[in-house]
Design a protein around this motif. Structure first.
Motif, short mmCIF file in Angstrom:
data_model
loop_
_atom_site.label_atom_id
_atom_site.label_comp_id
_atom_site.label_asym_id
_atom_site.label_seq_id
_atom_site.Cartn_x
_atom_site.Cartn_y
_atom_site.Cartn_z
N LYS A 42 -9.54 34.37 -51.67
CA LYS A 42 -9.19 35.11 -50.45
C LYS A 42 -9.86 34.48 -49.24
CE LYS A 42 -11.36 38.82 -49.21
NZ LYS A 42 -11.92 40.18 -49.14
N PHE A 43 -11.16 34.22 -49.33
CA PHE A 43 -11.88 33.66 -48.19
C PHE A 43 -11.47 32.21 -47.90
CE2 PHE A 43 -14.87 37.19 -49.05
CZ PHE A 43 -14.79 37.77 -47.80
N VAL A 44 -11.15 31.45 -48.93
CA VAL A 44 -10.68 30.08 -48.70
C VAL A 44 -9.34 30.10 -47.97
CG1 VAL A 44 -9.81 28.00 -49.86
CG2 VAL A 44 -11.97 29.01 -50.58
N LEU A 45 -8.42 30.96 -48.40
CA LEU A 45 -7.13 31.06 -47.74
C LEU A 45 -7.28 31.50 -46.28
CD1 LEU A 45 -4.88 32.60 -50.52
CD2 LEU A 45 -4.68 30.32 -49.51
N LEU A 46 -8.11 32.49 -46.04
CA LEU A 46 -8.33 32.94 -44.66
C LEU A 46 -8.98 31.84 -43.82
CD1 LEU A 46 -9.48 36.62 -45.27
CD2 LEU A 46 -7.28 35.83 -44.36
N TRP A 47 -9.90 31.10 -44.42
CA TRP A 47 -10.57 29.99 -43.73
C TRP A 47 -9.56 28.91 -43.36
CZ3 TRP A 47 -11.85 24.99 -45.86
CH2 TRP A 47 -12.75 24.25 -45.08
N LEU A 48 -8.64 28.61 -44.28
CA LEU A 48 -7.61 27.60 -44.00
C LEU A 48 -6.65 28.07 -42.92
CD1 LEU A 48 -6.85 26.38 -47.64
CD2 LEU A 48 -8.02 25.09 -45.82
N ILE A 49 -6.25 29.33 -42.98
CA ILE A 49 -5.33 29.87 -41.97
C ILE A 49 -5.98 29.88 -40.60
CG2 ILE A 49 -4.13 31.97 -41.24
CD1 ILE A 49 -3.63 32.52 -44.24
N ALA A 50 -7.29 30.13 -40.58
CA ALA A 50 -8.01 30.17 -39.30
C ALA A 50 -8.29 28.78 -38.73
CB ALA A 50 -9.32 30.94 -39.47
N GLY A 51 -7.90 27.74 -39.44
CA GLY A 51 -8.07 26.40 -38.91
C GLY A 51 -9.17 25.59 -39.58
N ALA A 52 -9.75 26.12 -40.65
CA ALA A 52 -10.77 25.41 -41.42
C ALA A 52 -11.95 24.97 -40.56
CB ALA A 52 -10.17 24.22 -42.17
N GLY A 53 -12.29 25.77 -39.58
CA GLY A 53 -13.46 25.46 -38.75
C GLY A 53 -14.72 26.03 -39.37
N GLY A 54 -15.82 25.45 -39.05
CA GLY A 54 -17.09 25.94 -39.59
C GLY A 54 -17.33 25.40 -40.97
N GLY A 55 -18.39 25.86 -41.57
CA GLY A 55 -18.80 25.33 -42.86
C GLY A 55 -18.05 25.94 -44.03
N GLN A 73 -4.06 38.59 -39.04
CA GLN A 73 -4.39 39.97 -39.41
C GLN A 73 -3.50 40.49 -40.53
OE1 GLN A 73 -4.00 41.58 -35.45
NE2 GLN A 73 -6.20 41.96 -35.34
N ILE A 74 -2.22 40.13 -40.48
CA ILE A 74 -1.29 40.57 -41.53
C ILE A 74 -1.66 39.93 -42.86
CG2 ILE A 74 1.11 40.45 -42.31
CD1 ILE A 74 1.90 40.69 -39.31
N ILE A 75 -1.88 38.62 -42.84
CA ILE A 75 -2.27 37.92 -44.07
C ILE A 75 -3.60 38.45 -44.60
CG2 ILE A 75 -2.92 35.66 -45.02
CD1 ILE A 75 0.08 36.02 -44.55
N SER A 76 -4.54 38.70 -43.69
CA SER A 76 -5.85 39.23 -44.08
C SER A 76 -5.70 40.58 -44.75
CB SER A 76 -6.75 39.33 -42.85
OG SER A 76 -7.99 39.88 -43.19
N LEU A 77 -4.88 41.45 -44.20
CA LEU A 77 -4.64 42.76 -44.79
C LEU A 77 -4.02 42.63 -46.18
CD1 LEU A 77 -4.43 45.90 -44.67
CD2 LEU A 77 -2.17 45.55 -43.66
N LEU A 78 -2.99 41.81 -46.30
CA LEU A 78 -2.32 41.64 -47.59
C LEU A 78 -3.27 41.08 -48.65
CD1 LEU A 78 1.16 40.31 -46.41
CD2 LEU A 78 0.58 42.60 -47.24
N LEU A 79 -4.05 40.08 -48.25
CA LEU A 79 -5.03 39.51 -49.19
C LEU A 79 -6.08 40.53 -49.58
CD1 LEU A 79 -5.58 35.91 -47.76
CD2 LEU A 79 -4.55 36.52 -49.95
N GLU A 80 -6.54 41.31 -48.61
CA GLU A 80 -7.55 42.34 -48.89
C GLU A 80 -7.03 43.36 -49.89
OE1 GLU A 80 -11.27 43.76 -48.70
OE2 GLU A 80 -10.61 42.09 -47.45
N VAL A 81 -5.77 43.76 -49.74
CA VAL A 81 -5.20 44.74 -50.66
C VAL A 81 -5.02 44.15 -52.06
CG1 VAL A 81 -3.11 46.09 -51.17
CG2 VAL A 81 -4.08 46.12 -48.87
N VAL A 82 -4.40 42.97 -52.14
CA VAL A 82 -4.14 42.36 -53.44
C VAL A 82 -5.44 42.03 -54.16
CG1 VAL A 82 -3.17 40.32 -54.59
CG2 VAL A 82 -1.87 41.48 -52.81
#
Length: 186
Positions: free
Chosen positions: A82-95, A4-13
């Motif tokens: 942003k979405f690639v970083l969040l996807w990687l942090i979340a464990g790279a699950g899904g497509g 959530q913290i990383i998501s917020l920071l990425l969303e702002v930047v």
């Protein structure tokens, strides 16, 4: 919590820099002077914030008429990163292939949010008589969107309700976009 913290920071930047890229695209499309000598402080800010990503892209992506493709691609690349970083942090699950679709939806959402802010700032500045550079700039940014509405919506008691109508249209667009995004992903 970390996600959530990383998501917020990425969303702002990404929101600030990507939004500046979209503003650069829009201002160049409208041919609003943005150079240091133009007296446009917002233009200088946008250049300072986006030159690092737009100028290298401009070497390989030519403009299409009045459309600055480098600014558009820069905003898209930031959303995609942003979405690639969040996807990687979340464990790279899904497509992985859904990430560009998310980036397009993020880009459209950012454009709607940016226009909403511009209309609100324009409306507030219109209540206070001022001859500042910012009020003139906001009028140049928002008037092309308000002109078609003003042709249809008359003044009510001497009050221009076109900014309110535009805000409603932008909110409807945001709702439709959210619905399309949910439908595309599930």
């Amino acid at each position: 919590m970390f996600y959530q913290i990383i998501s917020l920071l990425l969303e702002v930047v990404v929101g600030v820099v990507g939004g500046a890229c979209l503003l650069r695209l829009y201002m160049q499309f409208l041919r609003i002077p943005m150079s240091a000598g133009s007296g446009n402080p917002l233009g200088r800010f946008v250049f300072a914030l986006t030159d690092w990503i737009v100028l290298p892209l401009r070497r390989v992506l030519p403009s299409l008429g009045a459309l600055d493709t480098a600014s558009l691609v820069a905003a898209f690349v930031l959303q995609l990163a942003k979405f690639v970083l969040l996807w990687l942090i979340a464990g790279a699950g899904g497509g992985f292939f859904v990430l560009p679709v998310l980036a397009v939806f993020g880009l459209l959402s950012m454009a709607i949010s940016g226009l909403t802010v511009a209309v609100i700032v324009y409306a507030v500045l219109s209540w206070v008589p001022t001859s500042s550079v910012i009020s003139g700039l906001m009028a140049r940014l928002v008037d092309p969107l308000l002109t078609p509405i003003r042709r249809v919506l008359p003044l009510v008691g001497g009050i221009d309700l076109s900014p309110l109508a535009l805000l409603l249209l932008l909110q409807v667009a945001a709702i439709v976009l959210g619905s399309l995004q949910r439908g595309a992903l599930f």
